[in-house]
Design an enzyme around this catalytic site. Sequence first.
Site, PDB file in Angstrom:
ATOM      1  N   HIS A  72      -4.592  -5.966 -11.027  1.00  0.00           N
ATOM      2  CA  HIS A  72      -3.980  -6.197  -9.708  1.00  0.00           C
ATOM      3  C   HIS A  72      -4.276  -7.577  -9.119  1.00  0.00           C
ATOM      4  O   HIS A  72      -4.650  -7.711  -7.947  1.00  0.00           O
ATOM      5  CB  HIS A  72      -4.427  -5.095  -8.744  1.00  0.00           C
ATOM      6  CG  HIS A  72      -4.353  -3.700  -9.335  1.00  0.00           C
ATOM      7  ND1 HIS A  72      -3.440  -3.352 -10.319  1.00  0.00           N
ATOM      8  CD2 HIS A  72      -5.077  -2.574  -9.094  1.00  0.00           C
ATOM      9  CE1 HIS A  72      -3.614  -2.083 -10.647  1.00  0.00           C
ATOM     10  NE2 HIS A  72      -4.587  -1.591  -9.930  1.00  0.00           N
TER      11      HIS A  72
ATOM     12  N   HIS B  57      -1.523   6.124 -14.768  1.00  0.00           N
ATOM     13  CA  HIS B  57      -2.614   7.075 -14.987  1.00  0.00           C
ATOM     14  C   HIS B  57      -2.062   8.462 -15.289  1.00  0.00           C
ATOM     15  O   HIS B  57      -0.903   8.762 -14.975  1.00  0.00           O
ATOM     16  CB  HIS B  57      -3.475   7.200 -13.729  1.00  0.00           C
ATOM     17  CG  HIS B  57      -3.928   5.898 -13.145  1.00  0.00           C
ATOM     18  ND1 HIS B  57      -4.975   5.174 -13.665  1.00  0.00           N
ATOM     19  CD2 HIS B  57      -3.482   5.187 -12.072  1.00  0.00           C
ATOM     20  CE1 HIS B  57      -5.154   4.082 -12.936  1.00  0.00           C
ATOM     21  NE2 HIS B  57      -4.261   4.064 -11.963  1.00  0.00           N
TER      22      HIS B  57
ATOM     23  N   ASP C  34       1.428   1.634 -11.667  1.00  0.00           N
ATOM     24  CA  ASP C  34       0.251   2.248 -11.040  1.00  0.00           C
ATOM     25  C   ASP C  34       0.501   3.716 -10.667  1.00  0.00           C
ATOM     26  O   ASP C  34      -0.264   4.310  -9.898  1.00  0.00           O
ATOM     27  CB  ASP C  34      -0.201   1.447  -9.806  1.00  0.00           C
ATOM     28  CG  ASP C  34      -1.516   1.968  -9.228  1.00  0.00           C
ATOM     29  OD1 ASP C  34      -2.388   2.373 -10.007  1.00  0.00           O
ATOM     30  OD2 ASP C  34      -1.645   1.996  -7.989  1.00  0.00           O
TER      31      ASP C  34
ATOM     32  N   TYR D 205     -12.807  10.291  -4.707  1.00  0.00           N
ATOM     33  CA  TYR D 205     -11.607  10.868  -4.099  1.00  0.00           C
ATOM     34  C   TYR D 205     -11.059  11.910  -5.059  1.00  0.00           C
ATOM     35  O   TYR D 205     -11.374  11.893  -6.258  1.00  0.00           O
ATOM     36  CB  TYR D 205     -10.537   9.796  -3.818  1.00  0.00           C
ATOM     37  CG  TYR D 205      -9.989   9.148  -5.072  1.00  0.00           C
ATOM     38  CD1 TYR D 205      -8.872   9.664  -5.739  1.00  0.00           C
ATOM     39  CD2 TYR D 205     -10.605   8.021  -5.617  1.00  0.00           C
ATOM     40  CE1 TYR D 205      -8.393   9.091  -6.908  1.00  0.00           C
ATOM     41  CE2 TYR D 205     -10.136   7.440  -6.786  1.00  0.00           C
ATOM     42  CZ  TYR D 205      -9.030   7.970  -7.422  1.00  0.00           C
ATOM     43  OH  TYR D 205      -8.559   7.407  -8.584  1.00  0.00           O
TER      44      TYR D 205
ATOM     45  N   ASN E  83      -5.366   7.584  -4.522  1.00  0.00           N
ATOM     46  CA  ASN E  83      -6.217   7.079  -3.455  1.00  0.00           C
ATOM     47  C   ASN E  83      -5.460   6.187  -2.471  1.00  0.00           C
ATOM     48  O   ASN E  83      -6.057   5.343  -1.823  1.00  0.00           O
ATOM     49  CB  ASN E  83      -7.354   6.273  -4.124  1.00  0.00           C
ATOM     50  CG  ASN E  83      -8.594   6.201  -3.294  1.00  0.00           C
ATOM     51  OD1 ASN E  83      -8.777   7.014  -2.397  1.00  0.00           O
ATOM     52  ND2 ASN E  83      -9.419   5.235  -3.572  1.00  0.00           N
TER      53      ASN E  83
HETATM   54  C1  0GY Z   1      -5.781   1.810  -9.498  1.00  0.00           C
HETATM   55  C2  0GY Z   1      -6.425   1.570  -8.239  1.00  0.00           C
HETATM   56  C3  0GY Z   1      -7.319   2.361  -7.598  1.00  0.00           C
HETATM   57  C4  0GY Z   1      -8.015   3.446  -8.178  1.00  0.00           C
HETATM   58  C5  0GY Z   1      -8.585   3.395  -9.386  1.00  0.00           C
HETATM   59  O1  0GY Z   1     -10.134   4.059 -10.929  1.00  0.00           O
HETATM   60  C6  0GY Z   1      -9.582   4.340  -9.879  1.00  0.00           C
HETATM   61  O2  0GY Z   1      -9.852   5.337  -9.228  1.00  0.00           O
HETATM   62  O3  0GY Z   1      -8.294   2.432 -10.223  1.00  0.00           O
HETATM   63  C7  0GY Z   1      -7.673   2.032  -6.212  1.00  0.00           C
HETATM   64  O4  0GY Z   1      -8.089   2.934  -5.451  1.00  0.00           O
HETATM   65  O5  0GY Z   1      -7.548   0.854  -5.818  1.00  0.00           O
HETATM   66  O6  0GY Z   1      -5.677   0.890 -10.290  1.00  0.00           O
HETATM   67  O7  0GY Z   1      -5.390   2.938  -9.780  1.00  0.00           O
END
Ligand code: 0GY
Length: 295
Positions: A183, A35, A251, A51, A256
Amino acid sequence: MAEKQIMDDDYLPFHPNPSKPKFVAPAGAVDAHCHVFGPSEVFPYAPERKYTPCDAPKEKLFELRDYLGFERNVIVQASCHGRNNDALVDALKSAGDLARGVAVVSPDISDDELKAMDEAGVRAVRFNFVKRLVDATPKEVFLGIAERIAKLGWHIVVYFEAPDLEELTPFLKQLPTTIVVDHMGRPDVTKGVDHPDFQRFIALMDENPNIWTKVSCPERLTVDGPPYDDVIEFGKTLVARFPDRVLWGTDWPHPNMKSHVPDEGILVDVVPRIAPTPELQQQLLVTNPMKLYWD
Ligand code: 0GY
């Protein structure tokens, strides 16, 4: 209902100096799940976020990519940026051909906006069903988006937790594109690979050759912590059974996360444990992501 209080210290920052992995990734390796966040003064977080992440700008991502011995990134829009993909698109433009993107879009997005994202390198949309991360979107809305992005040759990334798979299966079967499940469908690793929830996911992939998965996120799935021994069997099982439909990603920056700050060197060293031969490593890190995101 009381509004969720958003705490600015709601996150763990990413690792300041990850270790160098022992595993040397094959040439052209792709980190297919990572990300970019902010920086918030330029790309503010979404008001509806659940978050607040640490800022994780594109420069840091590209630095990590090079440090870990990877060549390309697939950058995934996360819930904290909502449906505003500006930070993602900005990172894609900076990366040139070295990155592709997965966006989150609203149903009223215009064709011109979709086209501009396609030109920037977006190749998929993400449908998030994880209740702690997003408010629910009606399935008809997702189906409408799916029909539109299918015309661009994009695919769909879905994020859900294992107990929700049964309810979601009819919907997944209606989707008109390749589907990538984030995942490993988030199994409960304490239950083992033989648990009906994980077996249901394997059966779904067996029956539907358009379903792929990311054998990623041991840092979220683990109970024991690094080096993630309790997650290995899950990734290994999927790589062995579906070698041409698996992807892998760091990742980064692990939004979070509450339990620990992951060291990406340790995460990369999971790869040879779940993909034990050079052939499997090549498929996982190069052939499969290149086919899905760069062809
Ligand atoms: C990930 C997992 C998480 C967060 C998100 O979109 C998101 O905020 O995907 C998580 O908290 O499990 O893939 O980054």
